[in-house]
Write a protein that holds these residues in place. Sequence first.
Motif, short mmCIF file in Angstrom:
data_model
loop_
_atom_site.label_atom_id
_atom_site.label_comp_id
_atom_site.label_asym_id
_atom_site.label_seq_id
_atom_site.Cartn_x
_atom_site.Cartn_y
_atom_site.Cartn_z
N VAL A 1 75.15 36.41 25.58
CA VAL A 1 76.26 35.52 25.95
C VAL A 1 76.57 35.68 27.43
O VAL A 1 76.73 36.81 27.92
CB VAL A 1 77.52 35.82 25.11
CG1 VAL A 1 78.66 34.88 25.50
CG2 VAL A 1 77.20 35.70 23.62
N MET B 1 78.43 26.72 24.83
CA MET B 1 79.32 27.57 24.03
C MET B 1 80.24 26.80 23.10
O MET B 1 80.51 27.23 21.98
CB MET B 1 80.15 28.47 24.95
CG MET B 1 80.91 29.54 24.20
SD MET B 1 81.84 30.67 25.27
CE MET B 1 80.55 31.67 25.98
N ALA C 1 79.14 33.94 30.56
CA ALA C 1 80.30 33.07 30.77
C ALA C 1 80.70 33.05 32.24
O ALA C 1 80.44 33.99 33.00
CB ALA C 1 81.49 33.55 29.93
N CYS D 1 85.60 36.22 28.48
CA CYS D 1 84.83 37.05 29.41
C CYS D 1 84.58 38.44 28.82
O CYS D 1 83.47 38.98 28.92
CB CYS D 1 85.55 37.16 30.75
SG CYS D 1 85.60 35.62 31.70
N ILE E 1 81.90 32.65 20.37
CA ILE E 1 80.98 33.77 20.60
C ILE E 1 80.71 34.51 19.30
O ILE E 1 79.56 34.86 18.99
CB ILE E 1 81.56 34.72 21.67
CG1 ILE E 1 81.70 33.98 23.01
CG2 ILE E 1 80.68 35.96 21.82
CD1 ILE E 1 82.38 34.78 24.10
N SER F 1 81.76 38.55 26.34
CA SER F 1 80.44 38.13 26.84
C SER F 1 79.62 39.32 27.34
O SER F 1 80.18 40.37 27.69
CB SER F 1 80.62 37.12 27.99
OG SER F 1 81.30 35.97 27.53
#
Length: 369
Positions: A252, A314, A254, A263, A240, A266
């Motif tokens: 982003v 990703m 996830a 997480c 990321i 994101s």
Amino acid sequence: MHTAILSPAHGFDEFNQLDDAAAHARIRAARARLGKRAALLCHHYQRADIYQYADLTGDSLKLSRLAAQTDAEYIVFCGVHFMAEVADIMSRPEQIAILPDLAAGCSMADMANLAKVERCWRELASVIDVGAEVTPVTYINSAADLKAFCGERGGIVCTSSNAGKIAEWAFAQRPKVLFFPDQHLGRWTGAQMGIPLDEMPVWDPDLELGGLSPEQIRRARVLLWKGHCSVHQMFQPQHIARFRAAHPDGIVIAHPECSFEVCSASDHVGSTEHIVRTIKEAAPGTRWLVGTELNLVSRLAEEVKGEGKIVEFMSPIVCMCSTMQRIDPQHLAWTLENLAEGRVVNRIRVSARDAGNARTALERMLAVS
């Protein structure tokens, strides 16, 4: 738990020799003969050459609902084993659930089995009043007997789409939750409810008392099973960071089976259905980094590129659901051709006792969702 009824007239060896073009021709011919007697359900992670034949598609929650609603005589589940079990549990007794390749399992689901969960329950009972204090919650990515375990003990099933609502329901029943088999979904869901990480310890089924002290068990609000998805654990925070450095305006998203760190880094976290919907509804020209299975990401990238949206996978390492990949054109041709000639192969049948208790847990989930 499941049985394969193999026809000697149409064994798989003949189909295994087919090239893809021949297998596809035989799939189309068999589907034409079967008509509406067979419904093909495909999970979003399914490979593209199989996904193209789907009558119904979705994530685990959506497919659970669809399995209960279809009128087809045969439900051919192009997914993995636990999904076909759910189709058998939720469909009518006269309907037949089929998995084209019995080897299409789920490594995460295999990380929790009934013997280990029952031992966990007994060990918890040595420390707390487990029946009064703990609601068992199993992720849908689990075997039917674990869903039955939850149904029998006042527990419930969840998916990545509804985990938050299910957790609220579970805490309304009792003050603690035992969540299995995916620790990451459980941790993220608990954190979204404001539960501190130190009140969500990991239960290691291979250690006495899960590797926890009695005090940790008493203090815990969520006991997280030591399990994970082998695909989603590939995504890392540095992926990321690299994307954001190259594309400051990028977004982003996830899946909650990713680690807590991924997480947290994101912009959006959600189920496969949520990921698909969020990107499709986004403004044209947006750029996305997506942390979930490769087949879904590749398909989504193709579907939205006409709007100028760029969708990137990703991880720099190719990772897909390898067991889902086992459903190939050869297995599907073999399954459908046998069905067209009145022979059932690879039927998935859950025992009546497990099916009844598992249905209870699944129906609780659908009512809450």
